[in-house]
Write a protein that holds these residues in place. Structure first.
Motif, PDB file in Angstrom:
ATOM      1  N   ALA A  93       0.487  -4.564  -0.092  1.00 40.46           N
ATOM      2  CA  ALA A  93       0.648  -4.592   1.356  1.00 40.46           C
ATOM      3  C   ALA A  93       1.601  -5.727   1.703  1.00 40.46           C
ATOM      4  O   ALA A  93       1.427  -6.851   1.238  1.00 40.46           O
ATOM      5  N   GLY A 116       0.564  -5.495   8.509  1.00 40.12           N
ATOM      6  CA  GLY A 116       0.913  -5.115   7.148  1.00 40.12           C
ATOM      7  C   GLY A 116       1.358  -3.673   7.037  1.00 40.12           C
ATOM      8  O   GLY A 116       0.996  -2.819   7.841  1.00 40.12           O
ATOM      9  N   THR A 117       2.161  -3.428   6.023  1.00 35.25           N
ATOM     10  CA  THR A 117       2.602  -2.072   5.696  1.00 35.25           C
ATOM     11  C   THR A 117       2.561  -1.911   4.187  1.00 35.25           C
ATOM     12  O   THR A 117       2.957  -2.808   3.441  1.00 35.25           O
ATOM     13  N   GLN A 118       2.043  -0.787   3.724  1.00 36.25           N
ATOM     14  CA  GLN A 118       1.811  -0.580   2.289  1.00 36.25           C
ATOM     15  C   GLN A 118       3.076  -0.088   1.602  1.00 36.25           C
ATOM     16  O   GLN A 118       3.733   0.851   2.077  1.00 36.25           O
TER      17      GLN A 118
END
Length: 123
Positions: A93, A116-118
């Motif tokens: 993440a 967050g971004t995965q």
């Protein structure tokens, strides 16, 4: 107050590229240090890179230098993390964070965080 929203994560094959975005609202980025961090499952959050535009300084972690870069679009109040030559160990993440003043690798000193971004890199 600064609100940060990341986007652009996804699934990519090893060797591929992704560009993450960090959009800010509330205040402009211009006076803030921006750090990108990542956290793999079961591991601590780690510093990826950070930039202070006023000082024109960028710090990179050794594992991303030469592959990742940071840029900014002032009109959109957005910071980008360009990630090239991705490796499976880049999976995690990814978070952007903001603080005033110098760049630090310690995530605890950053005041504002996105959700967050995965990023998942397959081998």
């Amino acid at each position: 107050q600064v609100q940060l929203v990341e986007s652009g994560g996804g699934l990519v094959q090893a060797g591929g590229s992704l560009r993450l975005s960090c959009a800010a609202s509330g205040r402009t980025f211009s006076n803030y240090t921006i750090g990108w961090f990542r956290q793999a499952q079961g591991k601590e959050r780690e510093f990826v890179l950070g930039r202070n535009w006023n000082l024109d300084i960028t710090y990179y972690s050794p594992f991303v230098k030469g592959r990742f870069t940071i840029s900014r679009d002032n009109a959109k109040n957005t910071v980008y993390l360009q990630m090239n030559t991705l490796k499976p160990e880049d999976t995690g993440a990814y978070y952007c964070a903001a603080k005033m003043g110098d760049i630090y690798r310690n995530p605890r000193v950053y005041d504002y965080w996105g959700q967050g971004t995965q990023v998942t890199v397959s081998s």
